[in-house]
Design a protein around this motif. Structure first.
Motif, PDB file in Angstrom:
ATOM      1  N   ASP A  32      19.718  16.451 -79.528  1.00  0.00           N
ATOM      2  CA  ASP A  32      19.968  16.114 -78.128  1.00  0.00           C
ATOM      3  C   ASP A  32      18.678  15.610 -77.497  1.00  0.00           C
ATOM      4  N   ILE A  33      18.716  14.424 -76.912  1.00  0.00           N
ATOM      5  CA  ILE A  33      17.602  13.937 -76.094  1.00  0.00           C
ATOM      6  C   ILE A  33      18.123  13.913 -74.658  1.00  0.00           C
ATOM      7  N   ILE A  34      17.619  14.820 -73.822  1.00  0.00           N
ATOM      8  CA  ILE A  34      18.192  15.015 -72.494  1.00  0.00           C
ATOM      9  C   ILE A  34      17.123  14.877 -71.419  1.00  0.00           C
ATOM     10  N   GLY A  35      17.399  13.998 -70.445  1.00  0.00           N
ATOM     11  CA  GLY A  35      16.540  13.864 -69.283  1.00  0.00           C
ATOM     12  C   GLY A  35      17.135  14.638 -68.117  1.00  0.00           C
ATOM     13  N   ARG A  36      16.322  15.512 -67.498  1.00  0.00           N
ATOM     14  CA  ARG A  36      16.813  16.333 -66.391  1.00  0.00           C
ATOM     15  C   ARG A  36      15.920  16.169 -65.171  1.00  0.00           C
ATOM     16  N   THR A  37      16.534  16.163 -64.005  1.00  0.00           N
ATOM     17  CA  THR A  37      15.800  16.124 -62.748  1.00  0.00           C
ATOM     18  C   THR A  37      16.479  17.056 -61.759  1.00  0.00           C
ATOM     19  N   GLY A  49      11.294  13.590 -63.668  1.00  0.00           N
ATOM     20  CA  GLY A  49      12.005  14.709 -64.268  1.00  0.00           C
ATOM     21  C   GLY A  49      11.370  15.098 -65.582  1.00  0.00           C
ATOM     22  N   ARG A  50      12.118  15.757 -66.414  1.00  0.00           N
ATOM     23  CA  ARG A  50      11.649  16.182 -67.732  1.00  0.00           C
ATOM     24  C   ARG A  50      12.597  15.659 -68.803  1.00  0.00           C
ATOM     25  N   ALA A 115      21.489  12.099 -72.985  1.00  0.00           N
ATOM     26  CA  ALA A 115      22.150  12.363 -71.703  1.00  0.00           C
ATOM     27  C   ALA A 115      21.131  12.370 -70.575  1.00  0.00           C
ATOM     28  N   VAL A 116      21.617  12.085 -69.366  1.00  0.00           N
ATOM     29  CA  VAL A 116      20.818  12.177 -68.144  1.00  0.00           C
ATOM     30  C   VAL A 116      21.549  13.109 -67.190  1.00  0.00           C
ATOM     31  N   ARG A 270      21.287  23.120 -65.562  1.00  0.00           N
ATOM     32  CA  ARG A 270      21.673  22.262 -66.692  1.00  0.00           C
ATOM     33  C   ARG A 270      23.164  22.415 -66.913  1.00  0.00           C
ATOM     34  N   VAL A 271      23.767  21.393 -67.529  1.00  0.00           N
ATOM     35  CA  VAL A 271      25.205  21.442 -67.771  1.00  0.00           C
ATOM     36  C   VAL A 271      25.564  21.186 -69.228  1.00  0.00           C
TER      37      VAL A 271
END
Length: 313
Positions: A32-37, A49-50, A115-116, A270-271
């Protein structure tokens, strides 16, 4: 996996001879490559974000959660022999997840998911599970060749099955004698793949874990609540279903029983993976002897803790 049995060409293994894991997790295992803000986003947003890279995929997410709840899961999936695949195998081992029966391909790359996520939920995602789909029924060989099961002694333990498998393979599983005695726990990979689970809707030993949108797709109707959706799917022949609806009521239903509870209110950090955590917590609770109502409540509590960011990955 503990004490895997070797295949014997001249001896038919009995059910008592076959190795049993706590649960088999069949489906997607990837990065999983996930960008979160922590900011709300819309199409075209560009915000700080991260970005994290963590083991993921529905089957892997369920397996990791099961391991956190004290169970010993084993994976049936396809993982490449590329550097990303070797890292993924190592990541599973560190988390106490068995990989002895994983199909390792020389020419298929390890799958990935991107995902973003913003403060307002999942903004967009792309799942690249082409290697899993290309591997097809090769990932199920251990259930046929005597390592985990055979036609004479089908695997009779719990199986967590995810909807990233092809529609054709899921159709085969729905009528396969190799799955006839398993306790099937089934989850769609996403609303877009929910319809793939239609062949399993009437399976006599399947428990379906879906959200309200996925239930709508499976039922070919619009439902106002998790309770309405769950009862409708039972009416269409499902053995047992659990329907979630984000922070709203969630429902477990089977013939003659419907239970509905509301999850705890938490701030959403997070979801991605929340549904898999819900499913794993529910399975673990039942393995440990919880009643159906206790298992539903435990699953909602665990999912709430996960989306709040307080559960380690």
């Amino acid at each position: 996996m503990r004490n895997p049995a070797k295949r014997c060409t001249n001896t038919v293994m009995s059910k008592t001879d076959l190795p049993q894991t706590d649960i088999l997790c069949i489906g997607s295992v990837l990065w999983d490559i996930i960008g979160r803000t922590d900011r709300s986003m819309r199409v075209g947003s560009d915000v700080p974000g991260r970005i994290v890279r963590v083991p993921g995929g529905v089957a892997m997410n369920i397996a990791m959660a099961l391991a956190r709840f004290g169970l010993t899961p084993d994976l049936l999936t396809a993982i490449g022999r590329d550097p990303a695949g070797e890292e993924l195998i190592d990541a599973a081992a560190v988390r106490g997840i068995g990989t002895a029966h994983v199909y390792r391909s020389e020419d298929l790359p390890t799958d990935a998911y991107m995902a973003v996520e913003g403060a307002n939920g999942l903004i967009a995602a792309i799942a690249d599970a082409h290697s899993l789909e290309a591997a097809g029924d090769k990932i199920l060989r251990p259930l046929r060749d005597g390592r985990l099961g055979s036609a004479e002694a089908p695997y009779s333990g719990r199986i967590a099955l995810d909807g990233n498998l092809t529609t054709q393979l899921l159709r085969e599983i729905a009528v396969s004698p190799f799955f006839a005695e398993a306790d099937l726990r089934v989850a769609p990979a996403s609303p877009g793949k929910a319809e793939r689970l239609l062949p399993l809707l009437n399976h006599p030993r399947a428990t379906l874990y879906v959200n309200l949108e996925e239930a709508t797709i499976l039922g070919h109707a619009s439902y106002a609540s998790s309770s309405e959706a769950a009862q409708a799917l039972i009416g269409k022949g499902a053995h047992r279903v659990l329907v979630t609806d984000g922070g709203k009521d969630a429902t477990m239903a089977r013939d003659g029983l419907t239970l509905t509870h509301t999850p705890p209110e938490v701030l959403v950090a997070r979801v991605t993976g929340a549904g898999d955590t819900f499913m794993a917590a529910h399975i673990a609770a039942e393995v440990n002897g919880a009643s159906e109502e206790e298992a539903l409540i435990n699953a909602l509590d665990a999912a709430a803790l996960y989306v709040s960011g307080d559960t380690p990955l």
